[in-house]
Design an enzyme around this catalytic site. Structure first.
Site, PDB file in Angstrom:
ATOM      1  CB  SER A  76      -0.912  -0.001   1.229  1.00 36.38           C
ATOM      2  OG  SER A  76      -1.631  -1.206   1.309  1.00 36.38           O
ATOM      3  CB  CYS A  95      -3.536  -4.229  -1.391  1.00 40.08           C
ATOM      4  SG  CYS A  95      -3.899  -5.764  -2.282  1.00 40.08           S
ATOM      5  CG  HIS A 109       0.899  15.294  -4.590  1.00 36.94           C
ATOM      6  ND1 HIS A 109       2.248  15.100  -4.788  1.00 36.94           N
ATOM      7  CD2 HIS A 109       0.320  14.096  -4.830  1.00 36.94           C
ATOM      8  CE1 HIS A 109       2.473  13.848  -5.142  1.00 36.94           C
ATOM      9  NE2 HIS A 109       1.311  13.220  -5.179  1.00 36.94           N
TER      10      HIS A 109
END
Length: 268
Positions: free
Chosen positions: A118, A146, A123
């Site tokens: 994962s 996941c 950002h």
């Protein structure tokens, strides 16, 4: 599918469902001069620099029970920052139970759940309107897991980590896993709305809109602050220094900016 932990389906191999949470927030400010605009962006870059963002993402990894494998971070010139955290499955102390409930995630010291293959990224995007004195700060956070748990457990913490005027939240479950008979499972937990993972005291502060595609396991929620106090959007002074006409005009510009972001279209 409504299963308790004791009734869980036995899987054939690893649970490889991919669960992705995208948390997008906006902070809006009125900056009437170039100097105010530059000071606002400098302030944002300091408050949400790469080190601070790394700390936030590290806490997210703790909440979802992950081991941090690698961190890449960068402060950009002239503004903005990015952080990417690669995480792996944490130690499984006991069978997890909390992730089956539709409820806000914790603001905890620690939670241990299953996770594998994962990543978590953030950002930032400080920017400003060229003419109308509006500056905005946007942060995009993605938590992709996941395995058995949902990154929605980190949503409550993320909401409390930023000062937000508008939030756009997306959650999607992709792929499938199989039970021991080979039947495909396209989701492994109940969810009717992202709103069920937002605390009531937070929801009371926002107007919220849902757009959900249940058959595709796609969930979308938008939030905009209800109360408007112009003093929260002035940088370095209060409305007492403005004329009534200026207060009215600035309020109009700020509310228009918020509506355009919230509804995703230009409003003239």
């Amino acid at each position: 599918m409504d299963l308790t932990p004791e009734q869980r389906v036995t899987l054939h191999g690893f649970n490889n469902l991919t669960k992705s949470l995208s948390f997008n927030m906006y902070d809006i400010c009125y900056t009437r001069t170039k100097e105010e605009r530059e000071a606002y962006i400098e302030y944002i870059d300091e408050v949400y620099n790469a080190d601070r963002l790394t700390s936030i993402l590290s806490h997210v990894s703790e909440i979802i029970g992950a081991h941090v494998l690698n961190i890449a971070k960068q402060d950009y010139v002239p503004q903005g920052a990015s952080v990417t955290v690669l995480v792996s499955e944490g130690p499984i102390v006991e069978v997890p139970t909390g992730h089956y409930d539709e409820s806000p995630g914790p603001l905890p010291d620690n939670v241990v759940l299953q996770l594998d293959k994962s990543h978590i990224t953030v950002h930032t995007y400080p920017e400003y309107h060229p003419d109308e004195g509006i500056s905005t700060f946007r942060a995009d956070i993605d938590v992709s897991t996941c395995g058995e748990i949902s990154p929605l457990k980190a949503l409550n913490y993320l909401i409390h980590s930023f000062d937000t005027d508008i939030m756009t939240i997306d959650y999607r479950v992709r792929g499938f896993t199989r039970d021991i008979e080979g039947h495909k499972l396209f989701i492994d937990h109940e969810i009717s709305s992202i709103q069920n993972y937002i605390p009531d005291e937070v929801k009371e502060l926002f107007d919220l809109i849902d757009v959900n595609i249940y058959q595709e396991n796609i969930f979308h929620t938008k939030c905009k602050l209800k109360e408007f106090d112009i003093n929260n959007y002035l940088f370095g002074y209060t409305k007492e220094k403005l004329s009534p006409e200026e207060v009215e005009e600035i309020t109009k510009r700020l509310k228009s900016e918020m509506d355009e972001i919230f509804y995703g279209k230009n409003i003239h």
